[in-house]
Design a protein around this motif. Structure first.
Motif, PDB file in Angstrom:
ATOM      1  N   MET A 159      43.885  -3.266  -1.892  1.00  0.00           N
ATOM      2  CA  MET A 159      45.272  -2.833  -1.656  1.00  0.00           C
ATOM      3  C   MET A 159      45.770  -3.522  -0.392  1.00  0.00           C
ATOM      4  N   ARG A 160      46.747  -4.358  -0.551  1.00  0.00           N
ATOM      5  CA  ARG A 160      47.333  -5.041   0.602  1.00  0.00           C
ATOM      6  C   ARG A 160      48.604  -4.284   0.985  1.00  0.00           C
ATOM      7  N   HIS A 161      48.676  -3.847   2.235  1.00  0.00           N
ATOM      8  CA  HIS A 161      49.859  -3.066   2.651  1.00  0.00           C
ATOM      9  C   HIS A 161      51.128  -3.862   2.342  1.00  0.00           C
ATOM     10  N   THR A 182      57.459   9.947  -3.045  1.00  0.00           N
ATOM     11  CA  THR A 182      56.159  10.280  -3.608  1.00  0.00           C
ATOM     12  C   THR A 182      55.600   9.069  -4.344  1.00  0.00           C
ATOM     13  N   GLY A 183      54.315   8.826  -4.144  1.00  0.00           N
ATOM     14  CA  GLY A 183      53.652   7.734  -4.861  1.00  0.00           C
ATOM     15  C   GLY A 183      53.821   6.376  -4.222  1.00  0.00           C
ATOM     16  N   GLU A 184      54.477   6.315  -3.047  1.00  0.00           N
ATOM     17  CA  GLU A 184      54.691   5.016  -2.414  1.00  0.00           C
ATOM     18  C   GLU A 184      53.519   4.578  -1.539  1.00  0.00           C
ATOM     19  N   LYS A 186      51.472   6.768   0.975  1.00  0.00           N
ATOM     20  CA  LYS A 186      51.402   7.278   2.353  1.00  0.00           C
ATOM     21  C   LYS A 186      49.966   7.186   2.885  1.00  0.00           C
ATOM     22  N   THR A 187      49.016   7.359   1.966  1.00  0.00           N
ATOM     23  CA  THR A 187      47.612   7.366   2.406  1.00  0.00           C
ATOM     24  C   THR A 187      47.253   6.023   3.045  1.00  0.00           C
ATOM     25  N   LEU A 188      47.675   4.939   2.416  1.00  0.00           N
ATOM     26  CA  LEU A 188      47.367   3.608   2.950  1.00  0.00           C
ATOM     27  C   LEU A 188      48.188   3.330   4.214  1.00  0.00           C
ATOM     28  N   GLY A 599      50.413  18.567  -7.424  1.00  0.00           N
ATOM     29  CA  GLY A 599      51.476  18.194  -6.488  1.00  0.00           C
ATOM     30  C   GLY A 599      50.959  17.095  -5.608  1.00  0.00           C
ATOM     31  N   ARG A 600      51.239  17.215  -4.335  1.00  0.00           N
ATOM     32  CA  ARG A 600      50.822  16.206  -3.376  1.00  0.00           C
ATOM     33  C   ARG A 600      49.340  15.868  -3.556  1.00  0.00           C
ATOM     34  N   GLY A 601      49.037  14.604  -3.577  1.00  0.00           N
ATOM     35  CA  GLY A 601      47.635  14.192  -3.643  1.00  0.00           C
ATOM     36  C   GLY A 601      47.137  13.960  -5.051  1.00  0.00           C
ATOM     37  N   THR A 602      47.973  14.263  -6.044  1.00  0.00           N
ATOM     38  CA  THR A 602      47.527  14.033  -7.417  1.00  0.00           C
ATOM     39  C   THR A 602      48.135  12.725  -7.893  1.00  0.00           C
ATOM     40  N   ASP A 603      47.291  11.721  -7.968  1.00  0.00           N
ATOM     41  CA  ASP A 603      47.781  10.392  -8.303  1.00  0.00           C
ATOM     42  C   ASP A 603      47.435  10.111  -9.760  1.00  0.00           C
ATOM     43  N   ILE A 604      48.389  10.394 -10.644  1.00  0.00           N
ATOM     44  CA  ILE A 604      48.120  10.220 -12.076  1.00  0.00           C
ATOM     45  C   ILE A 604      48.421   8.772 -12.457  1.00  0.00           C
ATOM     46  N   LYS A 605      47.395   8.086 -12.881  1.00  0.00           N
ATOM     47  CA  LYS A 605      47.590   6.680 -13.252  1.00  0.00           C
ATOM     48  C   LYS A 605      47.924   6.583 -14.739  1.00  0.00           C
ATOM     49  N   LEU A 606      48.964   5.805 -15.044  1.00  0.00           N
ATOM     50  CA  LEU A 606      49.364   5.653 -16.449  1.00  0.00           C
ATOM     51  C   LEU A 606      48.514   4.570 -17.107  1.00  0.00           C
ATOM     52  N   GLY A 635      57.529  14.076  -8.480  1.00  0.00           N
ATOM     53  CA  GLY A 635      56.966  12.825  -7.973  1.00  0.00           C
ATOM     54  C   GLY A 635      55.694  12.390  -8.667  1.00  0.00           C
ATOM     55  N   ARG A 636      55.183  13.188  -9.594  1.00  0.00           N
ATOM     56  CA  ARG A 636      53.989  12.751 -10.341  1.00  0.00           C
ATOM     57  C   ARG A 636      54.373  11.699 -11.367  1.00  0.00           C
ATOM     58  N   CYS A 637      55.661  11.613 -11.718  1.00  0.00           N
ATOM     59  CA  CYS A 637      56.050  10.572 -12.681  1.00  0.00           C
ATOM     60  C   CYS A 637      56.886   9.537 -11.935  1.00  0.00           C
ATOM     61  N   GLY A 638      57.029   8.383 -12.538  1.00  0.00           N
ATOM     62  CA  GLY A 638      57.850   7.330 -11.933  1.00  0.00           C
ATOM     63  C   GLY A 638      57.310   6.869 -10.606  1.00  0.00           C
ATOM     64  N   ARG A 639      55.984   6.799 -10.462  1.00  0.00           N
ATOM     65  CA  ARG A 639      55.385   6.373  -9.187  1.00  0.00           C
ATOM     66  C   ARG A 639      55.326   4.865  -9.101  1.00  0.00           C
ATOM     67  N   GLN A 640      55.472   4.364  -7.898  1.00  0.00           N
ATOM     68  CA  GLN A 640      55.358   2.924  -7.662  1.00  0.00           C
ATOM     69  C   GLN A 640      56.235   2.114  -8.616  1.00  0.00           C
TER      70      GLN A 640
HETATM   71  N1  LIG Z   1      49.786  -1.560  -1.003  1.00  0.00           N
HETATM   72  C1  LIG Z   1      49.359  -1.080  -2.158  1.00  0.00           C
HETATM   73  N2  LIG Z   1      48.823  -1.880  -3.091  1.00  0.00           N
HETATM   74  C2  LIG Z   1      48.390  -1.382  -4.272  1.00  0.00           C
HETATM   75  N3  LIG Z   1      48.459  -0.089  -4.635  1.00  0.00           N
HETATM   76  C3  LIG Z   1      48.989   0.756  -3.742  1.00  0.00           C
HETATM   77  C4  LIG Z   1      49.461   0.325  -2.460  1.00  0.00           C
HETATM   78  N4  LIG Z   1      49.926   1.387  -1.802  1.00  0.00           N
HETATM   79  C5  LIG Z   1      49.745   2.446  -2.614  1.00  0.00           C
HETATM   80  N5  LIG Z   1      49.183   2.082  -3.780  1.00  0.00           N
HETATM   81  C6  LIG Z   1      48.851   2.962  -4.906  1.00  0.00           C
HETATM   82  O1  LIG Z   1      49.900   3.893  -5.036  1.00  0.00           O
HETATM   83  C7  LIG Z   1      49.408   5.128  -5.510  1.00  0.00           C
HETATM   84  C8  LIG Z   1      49.955   6.276  -4.707  1.00  0.00           C
HETATM   85  O2  LIG Z   1      49.406   6.301  -3.418  1.00  0.00           O
HETATM   86  P1  LIG Z   1      49.326   7.668  -2.577  1.00  0.00           P
HETATM   87  O3  LIG Z   1      48.613   8.715  -3.348  1.00  0.00           O
HETATM   88  O4  LIG Z   1      48.845   7.351  -1.214  1.00  0.00           O
HETATM   89  O5  LIG Z   1      50.875   8.003  -2.551  1.00  0.00           O
HETATM   90  P2  LIG Z   1      51.613   9.125  -1.770  1.00  0.00           P
HETATM   91  O6  LIG Z   1      52.802   8.517  -1.138  1.00  0.00           O
HETATM   92  O7  LIG Z   1      50.671   9.833  -0.845  1.00  0.00           O
HETATM   93  O8  LIG Z   1      52.051  10.041  -2.958  1.00  0.00           O
HETATM   94  P3  LIG Z   1      52.149  11.648  -3.035  1.00  0.00           P
HETATM   95  O9  LIG Z   1      53.057  12.079  -1.936  1.00  0.00           O
HETATM   96  O10 LIG Z   1      52.719  11.873  -4.355  1.00  0.00           O
HETATM   97  O11 LIG Z   1      50.754  12.142  -2.931  1.00  0.00           O
HETATM   98  C9  LIG Z   1      47.901   5.021  -5.480  1.00  0.00           C
HETATM   99  O12 LIG Z   1      47.452   4.830  -6.768  1.00  0.00           O
HETATM  100  C10 LIG Z   1      47.623   3.803  -4.645  1.00  0.00           C
HETATM  101  O13 LIG Z   1      46.467   3.170  -5.079  1.00  0.00           O
END
Ligand SMILES: Nc1ncnc2c1ncn2[C@@H]1O[C@H](COP(=O)(O)OP(=O)(O)OP(=O)(O)O)[C@@H](O)[C@H]1O
Length: 729
Positions: A159-161, A182-184, A186-188, A599-606, A635-640
């Motif tokens: 994952m490249r920021h 949501t899903g953008e 935040k963890t990274l 909710g928060r923290g549930t990253d559902i991959k399609l 925010g569980r749908c339409g992520r990224q």
């Molecule tokens: N720079 C990146 N490159 C590739 N994938 C990324 C990148 N940043 C985030 N992702 C992917 O985006 C998804 C969502 O990340 P994350 O769970 O940190 O989002 P979030 O903002 O914390 O969402 P939420 O608030 O819903 O929990 C993850 O699957 C993560 O792998």
């Protein structure tokens, strides 16, 4: 029924569909713009919101807070976060220009770093640490540090920021609260300021909402930090003192706000005990050295990044963190009275024996209610209780009978300490997870224990307490991330002096809001939900249905069974299978019914095929007390930038109406709602108004708490006591 046509109804059991999108404007997702292009690494004024009005000087809430005061002063004297700089809107632009330059500097490192091997990266990281420890300004080190983090993320996590994440990271370093959808990611993004602040060797904390997220995020990001030679510690509720000390000793520590607060209080109690011992030994001529073997676990507070900032800094701020002390001497009497009240509370009728204040939610006995209390049979132990206390016990018990329900607000579980004994475990309203070890205060928890016939936990006095506000104001460097801060921006700025900025999405949002539907009764609403699940399921798109409580997830599950729709249920009773359920939820034809755990923290991959047929569909079955929780589910749908859609279902039986308007007004509204021939939008607006009323009530609670704490601490200080410790020094 057509999605777009509004129509009117007088039948309470019939669905009403709003013709236009209703509710918070924040809900309204723009149609994807075909001309959209990836955000320019250079933020525009339109995408980056101005952080509101000028920062007011923080009222000196408590003078103890020498540390707090210093922390705030330090924060204000940081040139990049200088309070004065915020006072003019025109000063926003220079900051943006500066951030853009910083981003360009980060980008400039990329080619070089990509050509270097892992060992060289680590050496660079070490060199940065020396420079930081030698006093070089972190702002100067930021470009290389962020570029290193990005490269380590690319290599170790694939994952490249993104540029927008780097910009978010810069804003976080400068003490902002960043709103990221949501899903953008935040963890990274969090890795950037955590790494940079960790370089000075004073520890960098990430505070999140629950143990699960602390562990998940830390373990997820661990390879990145390891590549840079940075240690990571994780605090979990069950950790002993030794484990905690080790985790705080790490360069970066992930934990919950609650654990950080309790560790702060425990350390403070320990230090006082050690001071006392030392003084006594000096007094008795034994010399001043004492070593009880206990040591504090924290090594100071330097930087804290608060994840889910509005949840922690605002929602959790309603209840102070309290450490209990020794047992109450009147224990038996109290336990007996709880039981007596629980047995008798169901005999009391609303209006005749008690009333509920719509505004404060207080239960109050009427004159007839009081005389009924006096007439009730009582044991000797209960009789020795004061009459006013008896009234209170009964009032509290009526409240818990009416408002605290099994499988909604709590579950009954065998105790972890002794599996032969049952205990009440709170279901966290915001996360849908079990809040192990947490208790309701003001006797509510004991009253529920009495109602359910489980062992009544002895109420304790208190030894130490701190509010969330005080806790975080002690950090000289504070920043936060959230998906939904804009609505709380004013409060965050006022209390924590943290301006809010919105970071644009990396790809254009494609989430579509379908018109809300309003029903007369809960049952008709759930039947319609089941039908919608059936329809969408037939198209192959995955469906996620969010319910507000465990019992409603079970109700819907039954309806889906009747329709023969295969589905999974994710709630606090089903935690063991959570990872599997979430991993599958984005697959073709999957149906998942979940409480706010999704909710928060549930990253559902399609799965790939799903994106083509429209992505995931989310159904919100009820409004929550905070609009933020609804948005988290959505925010569980339409992520990224994925495709996806959602719809809000409402019914006149929903708790939010009762909660927002109070029982009496609610009854009137319900009648009006049932008979309404007016606009459906107006009906739906009534629900959102109720939600805002509840939010405002919670806001008032927090303000009252802050005021109360301020007064309390002032008094403590006047009599020479530690404001955080309640027993005399
Ligand atoms: N720079 C990146 N490159 C590739 N994938 C990324 C990148 N940043 C985030 N992702 C992917 O985006 C998804 C969502 O990340 P994350 O769970 O940190 O989002 P979030 O903002 O914390 O969402 P939420 O608030 O819903 O929990 C993850 O699957 C993560 O792998």
């Amino acid at each position: 029924m057509s999605e777009s046509s509004a129509r009117e109804t007088t039948n309470p059991n019939e669905s009403v569909e709003s013709g236009t999108q209703v509710g918070d404007s924040a809900y309204q997702q723009p149609e994807p713009d075909p001309n959209w292009s990836p955000p320019d690494p250079v933020l525009s004024e339109a995408t980056l919101l101005d952080p509101l009005a000028p920062n007011e000087p923080l009222e000196e809430a408590d003078a103890d807070a020498a540390a707090t005061k210093q922390a705030v002063a330090r924060r204000s004297s940081d040139p990049s976060a200088n309070k004065k700089k915020w006072t003019k809107a025109s000063n926003w632009r220079p900051r943006m220009v500066r951030w853009q330059r910083q981003l360009a500097r980060v980008n400039a490192f990329e080619d070089t770093l990509q050509s270097e091997d892992d060992v060289t990266l680590r050496k660079r990281s070490l060199a940065l640490r020396y420079r930081a420890m030698a006093g070089e300004k972190l702002g100067e080190l930021l470009p290389e540090a962020y570029a290193l983090c990005r490269e380590a993320g690319r290599r170790s996590l694939s994952m490249r920021h993104y540029d927008v994440q780097i910009l978010g990271g810069i804003a976080l370093f400068e003490g902002h609260i960043t709103e990221m959808q949501t899903g953008e990611g935040k963890t990274l993004t969090a890795t950037l300021p955590l790494y940079l602040h960790s370089l000075v060797g004073k520890g960098a904390h990430l505070a999140t909402v629950n143990d699960y997220l602390a562990k998940r995020d830390a373990e997820w990001m661990m390879p990145l930090f390891e590549m840079l030679g940075v240690s990571v510690g994780i605090i979990q509720t069950e950790d002993d003192q030794g484990g905690r000390r080790k985790s705080y000793g790490a360069a970066i520590t992930y934990g919950t706000a609650k654990e950080f607060g309790f560790d702060f209080l425990r350390d403070r109690l320990l230090l006082r005990a050690q001071n006392r011992m030392q003084t006594e030994m000096l007094g008795s001529g034994e010399g001043g050295f004492s070593d009880s073997g206990d040591q504090v676990v924290m090594r100071g507070m330097h930087f804290c990044l608060v994840d889910e900032a509005d949840s922690i800094l605002i929602d959790e701020a309603r209840t102070p963190l309290i450490i209990g002390s020794i047992e109450d001497t009147v224990r038996d009497q109290i336990i007996e009275t709880y039981k007596w009240a629980a047995d008798n509370a169901p005999l009391f009728e609303i209006d005749e024996h008690f009333e509920i204040d719509d505004e404060t939610k207080r239960y109050e006995l009427t004159a007839r209610g009081r005389s009924k209390v006096r007439a009730l049979p009582k044991s000797d132990l209960v009789r020795t209780m004061g009459l006013v206390d008896m009234y209170e016990y009964i009032e509290r018990s009526i409240k818990t009978h009416r408002e605290f329900l099994l499988d909604r607000q709590y579950v009954i579980r065998p105790s972890e300490k002794d599996p032969n004994v049952d205990e009440i475990v709170i279901v966290d309203e915001f996360t849908g997870r079990l809040a192990e070890g947490r208790k309701w205060r003001d006797g509510i928890h004991q009253s529920i224990e009495a109602k359910e016939g489980v062992e009544i936990s002895v109420p304790t006095g208190q030894a130490a307490r701190i509010t969330v506000q005080d806790l975080f104001l002690r950090y000289p460097h504070l920043a936060g991330m959230t998906g939904t801060a804009a609505t709380s921006a004013g409060e965050l700025r006022k209390i924590y002096r943290t301006p809010v900025v919105r970071v644009p999405t990396n790809r254009p949002p494609q989430r579509v809001q379908l018109p809300s539907r309003v029903f007369g009764t809960l049952n008709s609403k759930f039947e319609a939900i089941a039908k919608e699940v059936e329809e969408i399921h037939a198209t192959g798109r995955p469906v996620l249905v969010g319910t507000r409580s465990i019992d409603k997830s079970v109700l819907l599950s039954k309806l889906l069974d009747d329709l023969g729709i295969e589905h999974e249920v994710l709630n606090a009773n089903n935690v063991e299978r959570e990872a599997d359920i979430v991993a599958d939820a984005g697959g073709q034809g999957k149906v998942t019914v979940a409480t706010n755990m999704a909710g928060r923290g549930t990253d559902i991959k399609l799965s790939n095929d799903v994106e083509q047929i429209g992505g995931m569909h989310v159904i919100c079955t009820e409004l929550h007390d905070a609009a933020r929780i609804d948005r988290q589910l959505i925010g569980r749908c339409g992520r990224q930038g994925d495709r996806g859609s959602y719809r809000q279902y409402l019914s006149l039986d929903d708790d939010i109406l009762k909660g927002g308007y109070g029982a009496i007004k609610y009854e009137k509204l319900k009648k009006r709602g049932e008979a309404t021939s007016g606009s459906v939008d107006r009906l739906a607006a009534m629900f959102h108004k109720a939600q805002r009323k509840v939010e405002r009530r919670h806001f008032r609670d927090r303000m009252v708490l802050m005021h109360h704490e301020k007064e309390r601490k002032k008094m403590q200080r006047e009599i020479g006591q530690d404001p955080y410790l309640d027993t005399p020094d």
